[in-house]
Design a protein around this motif. Sequence first.
Motif, PDB file in Angstrom:
ATOM      1  N   UNK A  24       0.614   5.408  10.611  1.00 47.73           N
ATOM      2  CA  UNK A  24       1.777   5.491   9.732  1.00 47.73           C
ATOM      3  C   UNK A  24       2.686   4.280   9.895  1.00 47.73           C
ATOM      4  N   UNK A  25       2.905   3.865  11.153  1.00 46.31           N
ATOM      5  CA  UNK A  25       3.749   2.697  11.413  1.00 46.31           C
ATOM      6  C   UNK A  25       3.128   1.424  10.851  1.00 46.31           C
ATOM      7  N   UNK A  29       5.027  -0.685   7.973  1.00 44.75           N
ATOM      8  CA  UNK A  29       5.417  -2.074   8.232  1.00 44.75           C
ATOM      9  C   UNK A  29       4.684  -3.034   7.300  1.00 44.75           C
ATOM     10  N   UNK A  30       3.399  -2.768   7.048  1.00 47.73           N
ATOM     11  CA  UNK A  30       2.619  -3.645   6.165  1.00 47.73           C
ATOM     12  C   UNK A  30       3.148  -3.600   4.744  1.00 47.73           C
ATOM     13  N   UNK A  59      -4.127  -4.931   6.442  1.00 50.45           N
ATOM     14  CA  UNK A  59      -3.391  -4.034   7.329  1.00 50.45           C
ATOM     15  C   UNK A  59      -2.979  -2.745   6.617  1.00 50.45           C
ATOM     16  N   UNK A  60      -2.638  -2.858   5.336  1.00 46.36           N
ATOM     17  CA  UNK A  60      -2.299  -1.658   4.559  1.00 46.36           C
ATOM     18  C   UNK A  60      -3.501  -0.720   4.497  1.00 46.36           C
ATOM     19  N   UNK A  61      -4.675  -1.295   4.227  1.00 46.00           N
ATOM     20  CA  UNK A  61      -5.893  -0.485   4.174  1.00 46.00           C
ATOM     21  C   UNK A  61      -6.201   0.135   5.534  1.00 46.00           C
ATOM     22  N   UNK A  62      -6.065  -0.659   6.593  1.00 51.37           N
ATOM     23  CA  UNK A  62      -6.339  -0.170   7.947  1.00 51.37           C
ATOM     24  C   UNK A  62      -5.373   0.955   8.315  1.00 51.37           C
ATOM     25  N   UNK A  63      -4.093   0.775   7.995  1.00 49.63           N
ATOM     26  CA  UNK A  63      -3.101   1.806   8.288  1.00 49.63           C
ATOM     27  C   UNK A  63      -3.427   3.112   7.587  1.00 49.63           C
ATOM     28  N   UNK A  64      -3.839   3.015   6.314  1.00 48.22           N
ATOM     29  CA  UNK A  64      -4.187   4.226   5.567  1.00 48.22           C
ATOM     30  C   UNK A  64      -5.410   4.914   6.172  1.00 48.22           C
ATOM     31  N   UNK A  65      -6.404   4.113   6.559  1.00 48.50           N
ATOM     32  CA  UNK A  65      -7.618   4.677   7.160  1.00 48.50           C
ATOM     33  C   UNK A  65      -7.302   5.352   8.490  1.00 48.50           C
ATOM     34  N   UNK A  66      -6.456   4.699   9.299  1.00 49.75           N
ATOM     35  CA  UNK A  66      -6.083   5.272  10.592  1.00 49.75           C
ATOM     36  C   UNK A  66      -5.356   6.601  10.402  1.00 49.75           C
ATOM     37  N   UNK A  67      -4.499   6.675   9.393  1.00 49.23           N
ATOM     38  CA  UNK A  67      -3.807   7.941   9.115  1.00 49.23           C
ATOM     39  C   UNK A  67      -4.805   9.047   8.781  1.00 49.23           C
ATOM     40  N   UNK A  68      -5.801   8.729   7.951  1.00 50.39           N
ATOM     41  CA  UNK A  68      -6.814   9.728   7.582  1.00 50.39           C
ATOM     42  C   UNK A  68      -7.612  10.154   8.801  1.00 50.39           C
ATOM     43  N   UNK A  69      -7.998   9.179   9.632  1.00 51.49           N
ATOM     44  CA  UNK A  69      -8.777   9.501  10.831  1.00 51.49           C
ATOM     45  C   UNK A  69      -7.964  10.347  11.810  1.00 51.49           C
ATOM     46  N   UNK A  70      -6.684  10.010  11.947  1.00 51.62           N
ATOM     47  CA  UNK A  70      -5.823  10.805  12.817  1.00 51.62           C
ATOM     48  C   UNK A  70      -5.732  12.244  12.340  1.00 51.62           C
TER      49      UNK A  70
END
Length: 238
Positions: A24-25, A29-30, A59-70
């Motif tokens: 989310x962060x 931020x991205x 980074x926006x894509x990575x952040x979104x993917x990390x949120x889904x994985x979390x």
Amino acid sequence: MAGVSGCLKYSMFFFNFLFWICGTLILALSIWVRVSKDGKEIISAGDSGTNPYIAVNILIAVGAIIMVLGFLGCCGAVKESRCMLLLFFIGLLLILLLQLAAGILGAAFKSESSRLLNETLYDNAKLLSQTTPEAKEFQQAMIALQEELKCCGLVEGAEDWGNNFNDALESCKCPDSPDSQCNSYAGTNVNRQTCLSLIKDMVEKNIIIVIGIAFGLAVIEILGLVFSMVLYCQIGSK
């Protein structure tokens, strides 16, 4: 929740919740960097041929993917879903491998990145003395930067502004005090420090922050991999 260690399950939930917060962060931020106008013209102007927002978009894509994985990790732990845990493990492993590859490439091309930044800033210095609409937009950004950083010009100082110096006069002025670092230009005391070195210092400091965040995130990812696989195996053996 019976049959699976409650400590392990809640540990898995905690680390995935932390992982979700990190995503989310990163996403927030991205997006803020992507939509912010501060420094946009400084970096993107010129003829370097590179798009500085490619990394931000990634980074926006990575952040979104990390949120889904979390989210998958948290739900998989609470509901004891092997499918969710397996998807979480595979996705997290892929991200960790991509981070490792990006780190290796970043270290390998560090000198090239520094060269591109120098070329971009030197090209942008030429815009300070021009009168095109693109140049005027860049000059407004430079004036704001000069006021903030207490510098003047990019490469040669106040001389970079040429006939446009009067437009940047107020932002280039140097305080008249004994310990000030001033030059005299066109009958005015201006800041001796150019903005080139200050911009490069800012970029290097931001890179160090990014590396620190990436390292901390990698530790969380490894813990998430371990917890998810252990929980996956325990659920399968019930």
